[in-house]
Design a protein around this motif. Structure first.
Motif, short mmCIF file in Angstrom:
data_model
loop_
_atom_site.label_atom_id
_atom_site.label_comp_id
_atom_site.label_asym_id
_atom_site.label_seq_id
_atom_site.Cartn_x
_atom_site.Cartn_y
_atom_site.Cartn_z
N ALA A 153 0.84 -1.19 0.00
CA ALA A 153 0.00 0.00 0.00
C ALA A 153 0.87 1.25 0.00
CB ALA A 153 -0.89 0.00 1.24
N THR A 154 0.34 2.32 -0.54
CA THR A 154 1.03 3.60 -0.54
C THR A 154 1.07 4.13 0.89
OG1 THR A 154 0.22 4.07 -2.75
CG2 THR A 154 1.00 5.95 -1.45
N PRO A 155 2.22 4.61 1.36
CA PRO A 155 2.27 5.16 2.71
C PRO A 155 1.41 6.42 2.81
CG PRO A 155 4.29 5.62 1.55
CD PRO A 155 3.48 4.73 0.66
N ARG A 156 0.96 6.71 4.01
CA ARG A 156 0.15 7.92 4.22
C ARG A 156 0.99 9.14 4.51
NH1 ARG A 156 -4.99 5.67 7.60
NH2 ARG A 156 -5.42 3.98 6.18
N HIS A 157 2.23 8.92 4.93
CA HIS A 157 3.13 10.05 5.16
C HIS A 157 4.56 9.60 4.95
CE1 HIS A 157 3.89 7.97 8.78
NE2 HIS A 157 4.04 8.96 9.59
N ASP A 195 4.58 12.43 -9.32
CA ASP A 195 4.24 11.62 -10.49
C ASP A 195 3.17 12.31 -11.32
OD1 ASP A 195 6.00 9.63 -9.65
OD2 ASP A 195 4.46 8.65 -8.47
N SER A 196 3.38 13.58 -11.66
CA SER A 196 2.36 14.38 -12.33
C SER A 196 1.96 13.83 -13.69
CB SER A 196 2.81 15.83 -12.45
OG SER A 196 4.01 15.89 -13.18
N GLY A 197 2.77 12.99 -14.31
CA GLY A 197 2.43 12.44 -15.60
C GLY A 197 1.57 11.20 -15.53
N ARG A 198 1.22 10.76 -14.33
CA ARG A 198 0.45 9.54 -14.16
C ARG A 198 -0.97 9.87 -13.70
NH1 ARG A 198 4.19 5.89 -10.49
NH2 ARG A 198 3.05 4.18 -11.39
N PRO A 199 -1.96 9.08 -14.11
CA PRO A 199 -3.34 9.38 -13.73
C PRO A 199 -3.60 9.23 -12.24
CG PRO A 199 -3.20 7.33 -14.97
CD PRO A 199 -1.84 7.95 -14.99
N ASN A 200 -2.91 8.36 -11.55
CA ASN A 200 -3.11 8.16 -10.11
C ASN A 200 -2.04 8.85 -9.30
OD1 ASN A 200 -5.42 6.59 -10.43
ND2 ASN A 200 -4.22 4.77 -10.79
N ARG A 201 -1.71 10.07 -9.68
CA ARG A 201 -0.65 10.82 -9.00
C ARG A 201 -1.02 11.09 -7.55
NH1 ARG A 201 -3.82 14.04 -11.85
NH2 ARG A 201 -4.55 15.96 -10.92
N LEU A 202 -0.03 11.37 -6.75
CA LEU A 202 -0.24 11.68 -5.35
C LEU A 202 0.01 13.16 -5.11
CD1 LEU A 202 1.64 8.71 -3.65
CD2 LEU A 202 -0.83 8.99 -3.90
N LEU A 203 -0.63 13.70 -4.12
CA LEU A 203 -0.39 15.06 -3.68
C LEU A 203 0.23 14.99 -2.30
CD1 LEU A 203 -0.95 18.12 -4.36
CD2 LEU A 203 -2.76 17.89 -2.65
N ALA A 225 5.45 14.68 5.35
CA ALA A 225 4.42 15.17 4.44
C ALA A 225 3.31 14.14 4.40
CB ALA A 225 4.99 15.38 3.04
N LEU A 226 2.09 14.61 4.37
CA LEU A 226 0.95 13.71 4.20
C LEU A 226 0.74 13.49 2.72
CD1 LEU A 226 -1.53 15.35 6.73
CD2 LEU A 226 -0.09 13.34 7.08
N LEU A 227 0.37 12.27 2.34
CA LEU A 227 0.16 11.93 0.94
C LEU A 227 -1.33 11.65 0.70
CD1 LEU A 227 3.17 9.52 0.35
CD2 LEU A 227 3.04 11.98 -0.07
N PHE A 228 -1.85 12.23 -0.37
CA PHE A 228 -3.26 12.05 -0.73
C PHE A 228 -3.35 11.61 -2.18
CE2 PHE A 228 -3.31 15.24 2.59
CZ PHE A 228 -4.38 14.87 3.37
N PRO A 232 -9.56 11.40 -2.45
CA PRO A 232 -9.66 11.95 -1.09
C PRO A 232 -9.27 13.43 -1.01
CG PRO A 232 -8.68 9.79 -1.00
CD PRO A 232 -8.79 10.17 -2.46
N TRP A 233 -8.32 13.86 -1.82
CA TRP A 233 -7.93 15.28 -1.80
C TRP A 233 -9.08 16.16 -2.29
CZ3 TRP A 233 -4.87 18.25 0.69
CH2 TRP A 233 -4.63 19.55 0.25
N GLU A 234 -9.75 15.75 -3.37
CA GLU A 234 -10.89 16.51 -3.88
C GLU A 234 -12.03 16.53 -2.86
OE1 GLU A 234 -11.21 18.50 -6.50
OE2 GLU A 234 -9.09 18.11 -6.92
N THR A 235 -12.26 15.42 -2.18
CA THR A 235 -13.29 15.37 -1.14
C THR A 235 -12.96 16.36 -0.02
OG1 THR A 235 -13.78 13.06 -1.64
CG2 THR A 235 -14.44 13.87 0.54
#
Length: 74
Positions: free
Chosen positions: A3-7, A38-46, A58-61, A65-68
Motif C-alpha cells: 500500500a502507498t504510505p500515508r506520510h 508523479d504528475s504524468g500519471r493518472p493516479n498521481r499523489l499530492l 508530508a501527508l500523501l493524498f 480523497p484530496w478533492e473530497t
C-alpha cells in the motif's frame, strides 16, 4: 503489492518535489505547501507539508480523497 504510505519524510524521500505555498501565506512560514508527485500519471499523489518544518513529514493524498477534502472546505 504494498500500500502507498500515508506520510513520508520530506527531507530524504521527496527531495525532487516542487513545493508550492498557498497564495494566502503572509511569508512568515505559517502555512502549508503542496507538491504533485508523479504528475504524468493518472493516479498521481499530492504531498502536503507544514511550511515551518520543511524537513518533517508530508501527508500523501490520492486525487479522490484530496478533492473530497477540498469540497468540504468550500
Amino acid at each position: 503489492m504494498t500500500a502507498t504510505p500515508r506520510h513520508v519524510r520530506t527531507g530524504s524521500t521527496l527531495q525532487g518535489a516542487r513545493w508550492r505555498r498557498s497564495s494566502h501565506s503572509n511569508g512568515m512560514n505559517n502555512c502549508v505547501e503542496t507538491a504533485t508527485l508523479d504528475s504524468g500519471r493518472p493516479n498521481r499523489l499530492l504531498a502536503v507539508r507544514d511550511s515551518k518544518n520543511t524537513e518533517g513529514s508530508a501527508l500523501l493524498f490520492s486525487p479522490g480523497p484530496w478533492e473530497t477534502f477540498l469540497d468540504s472546505l468550500r
